[in-house]
Design a protein around this motif. Structure first.
Motif, PDB file in Angstrom:
ATOM      1  N   THR A   8      12.917 -10.674 -13.184  1.00 46.36           N
ATOM      2  CA  THR A   8      13.921 -10.689 -12.142  1.00 46.36           C
ATOM      3  C   THR A   8      14.088  -9.271 -11.625  1.00 46.36           C
ATOM      4  OG1 THR A   8      15.113 -12.438 -13.336  1.00 46.36           O
ATOM      5  CG2 THR A   8      16.318 -11.289 -11.596  1.00 46.36           C
ATOM      6  N   ARG A   9      13.994  -9.109 -10.315  1.00 47.39           N
ATOM      7  CA  ARG A   9      14.229  -7.794  -9.719  1.00 47.39           C
ATOM      8  C   ARG A   9      15.722  -7.527  -9.677  1.00 47.39           C
ATOM      9  NH1 ARG A   9      11.153  -7.698  -4.220  1.00 47.39           N
ATOM     10  NH2 ARG A   9      12.236  -5.707  -4.137  1.00 47.39           N
ATOM     11  N   LEU A  10      16.132  -6.386 -10.222  1.00 46.47           N
ATOM     12  CA  LEU A  10      17.524  -5.968 -10.220  1.00 46.47           C
ATOM     13  C   LEU A  10      17.703  -4.851  -9.190  1.00 46.47           C
ATOM     14  CD1 LEU A  10      17.965  -5.772 -14.101  1.00 46.47           C
ATOM     15  CD2 LEU A  10      18.518  -7.698 -12.612  1.00 46.47           C
ATOM     16  N   LYS A  11      18.868  -4.264  -9.148  1.00 38.37           N
ATOM     17  CA  LYS A  11      19.135  -3.161  -8.218  1.00 38.37           C
ATOM     18  C   LYS A  11      18.524  -1.862  -8.739  1.00 38.37           C
ATOM     19  CE  LYS A  11      23.475  -5.079  -6.601  1.00 38.37           C
ATOM     20  NZ  LYS A  11      24.915  -4.871  -6.479  1.00 38.37           N
ATOM     21  N   ASN A  12      18.398  -0.893  -7.869  1.00 38.36           N
ATOM     22  CA  ASN A  12      17.978   0.469  -8.205  1.00 38.36           C
ATOM     23  C   ASN A  12      16.594   0.559  -8.834  1.00 38.36           C
ATOM     24  OD1 ASN A  12      20.498   1.379  -7.278  1.00 38.36           O
ATOM     25  ND2 ASN A  12      21.412   1.055  -9.273  1.00 38.36           N
ATOM     26  N   GLY A  13      15.664  -0.305  -8.412  1.00 39.20           N
ATOM     27  CA  GLY A  13      14.298  -0.214  -8.909  1.00 39.20           C
ATOM     28  C   GLY A  13      14.091  -0.744 -10.310  1.00 39.20           C
ATOM     29  N   ARG A  14      15.054  -1.469 -10.844  1.00 37.24           N
ATOM     30  CA  ARG A  14      14.913  -2.010 -12.192  1.00 37.24           C
ATOM     31  C   ARG A  14      14.376  -3.439 -12.142  1.00 37.24           C
ATOM     32  NH1 ARG A  14      20.218  -1.904 -15.174  1.00 37.24           N
ATOM     33  NH2 ARG A  14      20.859  -2.882 -13.251  1.00 37.24           N
ATOM     34  N   LEU A  31      13.260  -2.459 -17.335  1.00 40.30           N
ATOM     35  CA  LEU A  31      12.482  -1.267 -17.045  1.00 40.30           C
ATOM     36  C   LEU A  31      12.733  -0.820 -15.609  1.00 40.30           C
ATOM     37  CD1 LEU A  31       9.091  -2.487 -18.533  1.00 40.30           C
ATOM     38  CD2 LEU A  31      10.718  -0.942 -19.615  1.00 40.30           C
ATOM     39  N   TYR A  32      12.524   0.457 -15.372  1.00 41.23           N
ATOM     40  CA  TYR A  32      12.530   1.003 -14.013  1.00 41.23           C
ATOM     41  C   TYR A  32      11.088   1.011 -13.528  1.00 41.23           C
ATOM     42  CZ  TYR A  32      17.213   2.558 -15.160  1.00 41.23           C
ATOM     43  OH  TYR A  32      18.531   2.589 -15.527  1.00 41.23           O
ATOM     44  N   VAL A  33      10.851   0.487 -12.346  1.00 38.60           N
ATOM     45  CA  VAL A  33       9.494   0.368 -11.815  1.00 38.60           C
ATOM     46  C   VAL A  33       9.466   1.002 -10.424  1.00 38.60           C
ATOM     47  CG1 VAL A  33       7.707  -1.262 -11.116  1.00 38.60           C
ATOM     48  CG2 VAL A  33       9.123  -1.768 -13.093  1.00 38.60           C
TER      49      VAL A  33
END
Length: 58
Positions: A8-14, A31-33
């Motif tokens: 699931t894509r979260l906010k702030n590139g996570r 993770l940050y991607v």
């Protein structure tokens, strides 16, 4: 090792990964991607835990 799951894509590139193992257990990893040109960078919350991948052109 092959696993299945979903992300699931979260906010702030996570990105949140729900990883499902063959024994039925589930591991949740956030993770940050980031992507820049041909390079994918993956960073966890643990200090110094970073991986970089470069796309190979054919």
């Amino acid at each position: 090792m092959a696993v299945s799951g979903k992300y699931t894509r979260l906010k702030n590139g996570r990105v949140k990964f729900d990883i499902m193992y063959g024994d039925g257990s589930v591991e949740i990893v956030i993770l940050y991607v980031s992507v820049s040109e041909d390079e994918l960078t993956v960073v966890s919350d643990r200090p110094g835990d970073m991986e970089k991948y470069r796309r190979m052109r054919q």
